[in-house]
Design a protein around this motif. Sequence first.
Motif, short mmCIF file in Angstrom:
data_model
loop_
_atom_site.label_atom_id
_atom_site.label_comp_id
_atom_site.label_asym_id
_atom_site.label_seq_id
_atom_site.Cartn_x
_atom_site.Cartn_y
_atom_site.Cartn_z
N PRO A 56 10.73 -8.08 -12.14
CA PRO A 56 10.28 -8.04 -10.74
C PRO A 56 9.24 -6.95 -10.50
CG PRO A 56 12.40 -6.96 -10.97
CD PRO A 56 12.10 -7.55 -12.31
N PHE A 57 8.50 -7.11 -9.38
CA PHE A 57 7.43 -6.19 -9.02
C PHE A 57 7.54 -5.90 -7.53
CE2 PHE A 57 3.14 -5.44 -7.35
CZ PHE A 57 2.70 -4.43 -8.18
N ARG A 58 7.43 -4.63 -7.18
CA ARG A 58 7.54 -4.23 -5.76
C ARG A 58 6.27 -3.52 -5.32
NH1 ARG A 58 12.79 -1.52 -3.18
NH2 ARG A 58 13.25 -3.76 -3.11
N ALA A 59 5.69 -3.98 -4.24
CA ALA A 59 4.54 -3.32 -3.62
C ALA A 59 5.05 -2.58 -2.38
CB ALA A 59 3.47 -4.33 -3.25
N ASP A 60 5.35 -1.30 -2.54
CA ASP A 60 5.84 -0.51 -1.42
C ASP A 60 4.69 0.27 -0.78
OD1 ASP A 60 5.31 1.51 -3.23
OD2 ASP A 60 7.43 1.93 -3.66
N SER A 61 5.00 1.07 0.22
CA SER A 61 3.95 1.79 0.95
C SER A 61 3.23 2.78 0.04
CB SER A 61 4.57 2.52 2.15
OG SER A 61 5.58 3.43 1.73
N ASN A 62 3.95 3.38 -0.90
CA ASN A 62 3.33 4.33 -1.81
C ASN A 62 2.27 3.65 -2.68
OD1 ASN A 62 3.24 7.02 -3.12
ND2 ASN A 62 4.03 5.90 -4.89
N LEU A 63 2.57 2.45 -3.18
CA LEU A 63 1.62 1.71 -4.00
C LEU A 63 0.38 1.32 -3.18
CD1 LEU A 63 2.32 -1.01 -6.62
CD2 LEU A 63 0.69 -1.48 -4.81
N LEU A 64 0.61 0.81 -1.97
CA LEU A 64 -0.52 0.36 -1.15
C LEU A 64 -1.43 1.52 -0.75
CD1 LEU A 64 1.18 -2.27 1.19
CD2 LEU A 64 -0.08 -2.66 -0.91
N GLU A 65 -0.83 2.65 -0.44
CA GLU A 65 -1.63 3.80 -0.01
C GLU A 65 -2.45 4.39 -1.15
OE1 GLU A 65 1.37 6.28 1.60
OE2 GLU A 65 1.47 5.22 3.53
N LYS A 66 -2.06 4.10 -2.40
CA LYS A 66 -2.77 4.65 -3.56
C LYS A 66 -3.66 3.62 -4.26
CE LYS A 66 0.58 8.30 -4.56
NZ LYS A 66 1.51 8.88 -5.58
N LEU A 67 -3.88 2.47 -3.65
CA LEU A 67 -4.79 1.49 -4.24
C LEU A 67 -6.17 2.11 -4.43
CD1 LEU A 67 -3.87 -1.80 -2.32
CD2 LEU A 67 -3.57 -1.37 -4.77
N ASP A 68 -6.69 1.99 -5.64
CA ASP A 68 -7.97 2.62 -5.98
C ASP A 68 -8.88 1.57 -6.61
OD1 ASP A 68 -10.09 4.13 -6.82
OD2 ASP A 68 -8.91 5.53 -8.02
N ALA A 69 -9.92 1.18 -5.90
CA ALA A 69 -10.82 0.12 -6.38
C ALA A 69 -11.46 0.49 -7.71
CB ALA A 69 -11.89 -0.15 -5.33
N GLN A 70 -11.63 1.78 -8.00
CA GLN A 70 -12.27 2.19 -9.24
C GLN A 70 -11.44 1.84 -10.48
OE1 GLN A 70 -13.35 6.32 -8.97
NE2 GLN A 70 -14.77 5.99 -7.27
N LYS A 71 -10.17 1.54 -10.29
CA LYS A 71 -9.29 1.20 -11.41
C LYS A 71 -9.29 -0.30 -11.71
CE LYS A 71 -6.08 5.02 -10.53
NZ LYS A 71 -4.68 5.40 -10.22
N PHE A 72 -9.96 -1.09 -10.87
CA PHE A 72 -9.92 -2.54 -11.01
C PHE A 72 -11.31 -3.10 -11.31
CE2 PHE A 72 -6.72 -1.58 -7.53
CZ PHE A 72 -5.66 -1.46 -8.42
N GLY A 181 0.29 -9.34 1.19
CA GLY A 181 0.41 -8.01 1.78
C GLY A 181 -0.93 -7.38 2.04
N GLY A 182 -0.89 -6.09 2.30
CA GLY A 182 -2.11 -5.35 2.55
C GLY A 182 -1.85 -4.10 3.37
N ILE A 183 -2.92 -3.41 3.68
CA ILE A 183 -2.83 -2.19 4.46
C ILE A 183 -4.11 -2.04 5.27
CG2 ILE A 183 -3.75 -0.81 2.54
CD1 ILE A 183 -1.96 1.50 3.50
N GLN A 184 -3.97 -1.58 6.52
CA GLN A 184 -5.15 -1.40 7.36
C GLN A 184 -4.92 -0.26 8.33
OE1 GLN A 184 -6.23 -3.75 10.99
NE2 GLN A 184 -7.85 -4.56 9.69
N MET A 196 0.90 -2.53 7.76
CA MET A 196 1.37 -2.38 6.39
C MET A 196 2.11 -3.65 6.00
SD MET A 196 1.56 0.02 3.89
CE MET A 196 1.66 1.66 4.63
N GLY A 197 1.60 -4.34 4.97
CA GLY A 197 2.24 -5.55 4.48
C GLY A 197 2.83 -5.31 3.10
N LEU A 198 4.13 -5.15 3.01
CA LEU A 198 4.82 -4.89 1.75
C LEU A 198 5.37 -6.19 1.18
CD1 LEU A 198 6.93 -1.82 2.98
CD2 LEU A 198 4.54 -1.86 2.26
N PHE A 199 5.61 -6.21 -0.12
CA PHE A 199 6.18 -7.42 -0.70
C PHE A 199 6.93 -7.14 -1.98
CE2 PHE A 199 1.99 -7.09 -2.60
CZ PHE A 199 2.18 -7.47 -3.92
N ASP A 200 7.86 -8.05 -2.31
CA ASP A 200 8.62 -8.04 -3.56
C ASP A 200 8.42 -9.38 -4.25
OD1 ASP A 200 9.98 -5.48 -3.47
OD2 ASP A 200 11.12 -6.31 -1.80
N LEU A 201 8.13 -9.34 -5.55
CA LEU A 201 8.09 -10.54 -6.38
C LEU A 201 9.26 -10.45 -7.36
CD1 LEU A 201 4.29 -10.95 -7.26
CD2 LEU A 201 5.72 -12.61 -6.07
#
Length: 236
Positions: A56-72, A181-184, A196-201
């Motif tokens: 499983p994979f969890r996108a919590d607030s910590n993950l969304l707040e640290k999204l860094d386009a330079q890593k992708f 999900g997403g963040i704005q 804040m859009g969180l999700f679990d897979l």
Amino acid sequence: MKPLYFILIPLLLSCSSEKKEIKEGEKAENESIAYEPKFPDSLKKLISNFNTSELPFRADSNLLEKLDAQKFVLLDNEQILSLYSNYVPSEKWNSYYVDEVIGMNLRKRNSTYESYLESLDLAMLKDANAYAIQLFAKEDIGLMLWGIEYSSYEACPFYAGWELYVSVIKEGKVDKCIKVGGIQSAGDPPAMSSIMGLFDLNSDLKLTRKLYREFTEDMDAGEPERERDFDTLILM
């Protein structure tokens, strides 16, 4: 001289054992082939650009707040349109920036982006880019997590954030695409808002989405208004 059946029995047992090993080997090989996701031709070259993870994979607030386009890795328009195939619309999980990022990519390719920047005014979108983020596999199903980072002209009102999507791959095609999900953050002081859009897979391909919204008309006026929505979908 030994009776004939004493000679035949070991031979028969040996043949039976060899056949059993061959069948088990064929079965293991067939299973590995059957459980390997098949991707569309338009996305095969893109696979190596995704980070790979297990469910499983969890996108919590910590993950969304640290999204860094330079890593992708950036996605081009052909890849975006392929990933966006069979998009599943939702009243509360709307897709806003897919068309916008395609338009931005066309401006950059046609060398008209600089003139677009010179024309920017209040509340206009300054930039939007799509990125390959994460790849998951479950037997013969592939899940490709990708996202769009966007930002407005640097003035009030302002807005910036990410939209996140999962494209479900089965039998060599995109079976569906879902906003997950997403963040704005946005504002026109003293009014401010955040989403804040969180999700679990889960490993059984169950998707759970949680959407949180906050809004205040005056940052100094106390507690903001809050809304919460959630739903669960079976991806396959």
